[in-house]
Motif scaffolding. Structure first.
Motif, PDB file in Angstrom:
ATOM      1  N   ASP A  23      11.069  -9.287  13.087  1.00 39.02           N
ATOM      2  CA  ASP A  23      10.567  -9.960  14.290  1.00 39.02           C
ATOM      3  C   ASP A  23       9.676 -11.163  14.021  1.00 39.02           C
ATOM      4  N   HIS A  24       9.085 -11.215  12.830  1.00 35.51           N
ATOM      5  CA  HIS A  24       8.119 -12.277  12.560  1.00 35.51           C
ATOM      6  C   HIS A  24       8.474 -13.131  11.353  1.00 35.51           C
ATOM      7  N   GLY A  25       9.571 -12.819  10.669  1.00 35.26           N
ATOM      8  CA  GLY A  25      10.014 -13.617   9.527  1.00 35.26           C
ATOM      9  C   GLY A  25       9.072 -13.595   8.341  1.00 35.26           C
ATOM     10  N   CYS A  26       8.267 -12.552   8.241  1.00 40.34           N
ATOM     11  CA  CYS A  26       7.291 -12.447   7.152  1.00 40.34           C
ATOM     12  C   CYS A  26       7.957 -11.954   5.871  1.00 40.34           C
ATOM     13  N   HIS A  27       7.337 -12.269   4.747  1.00 39.16           N
ATOM     14  CA  HIS A  27       7.747 -11.710   3.457  1.00 39.16           C
ATOM     15  C   HIS A  27       6.812 -10.544   3.170  1.00 39.16           C
ATOM     16  N   VAL A  28       7.393  -9.371   2.920  1.00 32.65           N
ATOM     17  CA  VAL A  28       6.590  -8.165   2.733  1.00 32.65           C
ATOM     18  C   VAL A  28       6.807  -7.590   1.342  1.00 32.65           C
ATOM     19  N   TYR A  29       5.699  -7.273   0.695  1.00 26.85           N
ATOM     20  CA  TYR A  29       5.722  -6.524  -0.560  1.00 26.85           C
ATOM     21  C   TYR A  29       5.536  -5.065  -0.178  1.00 26.85           C
ATOM     22  N   LEU A  30       6.596  -4.302  -0.308  1.00 29.48           N
ATOM     23  CA  LEU A  30       6.612  -2.904   0.091  1.00 29.48           C
ATOM     24  C   LEU A  30       5.971  -2.077  -1.015  1.00 29.48           C
ATOM     25  N   GLY A  31       4.775  -1.591  -0.766  1.00 31.66           N
ATOM     26  CA  GLY A  31       4.038  -0.830  -1.774  1.00 31.66           C
ATOM     27  C   GLY A  31       4.460   0.621  -1.800  1.00 31.66           C
ATOM     28  N   ALA A  32       4.769   1.110  -2.989  1.00 34.06           N
ATOM     29  CA  ALA A  32       5.176   2.504  -3.141  1.00 34.06           C
ATOM     30  C   ALA A  32       4.710   3.026  -4.495  1.00 34.06           C
ATOM     31  N   ARG A  33       4.316   4.289  -4.517  1.00 36.66           N
ATOM     32  CA  ARG A  33       3.935   4.923  -5.781  1.00 36.66           C
ATOM     33  C   ARG A  33       5.166   5.431  -6.518  1.00 36.66           C
ATOM     34  N   ASN A  34       6.189   5.805  -5.765  1.00 34.71           N
ATOM     35  CA  ASN A  34       7.418   6.338  -6.342  1.00 34.71           C
ATOM     36  C   ASN A  34       8.493   5.248  -6.290  1.00 34.71           C
ATOM     37  N   ALA A  35       8.921   4.799  -7.462  1.00 35.08           N
ATOM     38  CA  ALA A  35       9.866   3.677  -7.535  1.00 35.08           C
ATOM     39  C   ALA A  35      11.200   3.993  -6.861  1.00 35.08           C
ATOM     40  N   GLU A  36      11.689   5.203  -7.014  1.00 34.49           N
ATOM     41  CA  GLU A  36      12.983   5.567  -6.421  1.00 34.49           C
ATOM     42  C   GLU A  36      12.914   5.540  -4.896  1.00 34.49           C
ATOM     43  N   ARG A  37      11.887   6.152  -4.324  1.00 34.60           N
ATOM     44  CA  ARG A  37      11.746   6.134  -2.862  1.00 34.60           C
ATOM     45  C   ARG A  37      11.457   4.728  -2.354  1.00 34.60           C
ATOM     46  N   GLY A  38      10.702   3.958  -3.127  1.00 34.65           N
ATOM     47  CA  GLY A  38      10.424   2.579  -2.750  1.00 34.65           C
ATOM     48  C   GLY A  38      11.689   1.734  -2.726  1.00 34.65           C
ATOM     49  N   ALA A  39      12.533   1.905  -3.741  1.00 31.93           N
ATOM     50  CA  ALA A  39      13.791   1.155  -3.805  1.00 31.93           C
ATOM     51  C   ALA A  39      14.694   1.498  -2.627  1.00 31.93           C
ATOM     52  N   LYS A  40      14.729   2.776  -2.250  1.00 31.65           N
ATOM     53  CA  LYS A  40      15.538   3.184  -1.089  1.00 31.65           C
ATOM     54  C   LYS A  40      14.998   2.543   0.194  1.00 31.65           C
ATOM     55  N   ALA A  41      13.680   2.494   0.311  1.00 31.08           N
ATOM     56  CA  ALA A  41      13.077   1.882   1.498  1.00 31.08           C
ATOM     57  C   ALA A  41      13.369   0.379   1.552  1.00 31.08           C
ATOM     58  N   VAL A  42      13.316  -0.290   0.407  1.00 28.90           N
ATOM     59  CA  VAL A  42      13.636  -1.723   0.350  1.00 28.90           C
ATOM     60  C   VAL A  42      15.068  -1.949   0.823  1.00 28.90           C
ATOM     61  N   GLU A  43      15.979  -1.133   0.354  1.00 31.74           N
ATOM     62  CA  GLU A  43      17.376  -1.271   0.785  1.00 31.74           C
ATOM     63  C   GLU A  43      17.525  -1.019   2.281  1.00 31.74           C
ATOM     64  N   GLU A  44      16.793  -0.041   2.794  1.00 32.16           N
ATOM     65  CA  GLU A  44      16.844   0.241   4.229  1.00 32.16           C
ATOM     66  C   GLU A  44      16.349  -0.961   5.038  1.00 32.16           C
ATOM     67  N   VAL A  45      15.261  -1.564   4.602  1.00 28.32           N
ATOM     68  CA  VAL A  45      14.734  -2.742   5.293  1.00 28.32           C
ATOM     69  C   VAL A  45      15.735  -3.882   5.216  1.00 28.32           C
ATOM     70  N   LYS A  46      16.287  -4.121   4.036  1.00 32.54           N
ATOM     71  CA  LYS A  46      17.254  -5.209   3.877  1.00 32.54           C
ATOM     72  C   LYS A  46      18.479  -5.000   4.749  1.00 32.54           C
ATOM     73  N   ASN A  47      18.931  -3.763   4.888  1.00 32.71           N
ATOM     74  CA  ASN A  47      20.125  -3.471   5.683  1.00 32.71           C
ATOM     75  C   ASN A  47      19.906  -3.669   7.178  1.00 32.71           C
ATOM     76  N   CYS A  48      18.695  -3.429   7.659  1.00 34.19           N
ATOM     77  CA  CYS A  48      18.506  -3.509   9.109  1.00 34.19           C
ATOM     78  C   CYS A  48      17.569  -4.626   9.570  1.00 34.19           C
ATOM     79  N   SER A  49      16.821  -5.227   8.649  1.00 35.06           N
ATOM     80  CA  SER A  49      15.834  -6.206   9.091  1.00 35.06           C
ATOM     81  C   SER A  49      15.916  -7.558   8.406  1.00 35.06           C
TER      82      SER A  49
END
Length: 72
Positions: A23-49
């Protein structure tokens, strides 16, 4: 605008990341302690946002320092 969202691999952090990217065209650094769960979340964001999202390993001091130096 760039944002670091810690704990963004689920819940409110993930929802906020999606909204900032889509909605705002921002660049976000998705912070995660677990690399595997973080990578899945990044893919989810890329797929829908959009592609303006990167994984940030918030456990690694080296990764955080590298990001700070890069964004100067």
């Amino acid at each position: 605008m760039n944002y670091i969202i810690p704990g963004a691999n689920s819940g409110i952090g993930l929802a906020l990341t999606k909204q900032l990217v889509a909605d705002h065209g921002c660049h976000v650094y998705l912070g995660a302690r677990n690399a595997e769960r973080g990578a899945k979340a990044v893919e989810e964001v890329k797929n829908c946002s959009g592609d303006n999202v990167e994984l940030l390993n918030i456990v690694s001091r080296r990764c955080i320092v590298a990001l700070c130096c890069r964004e100067r």
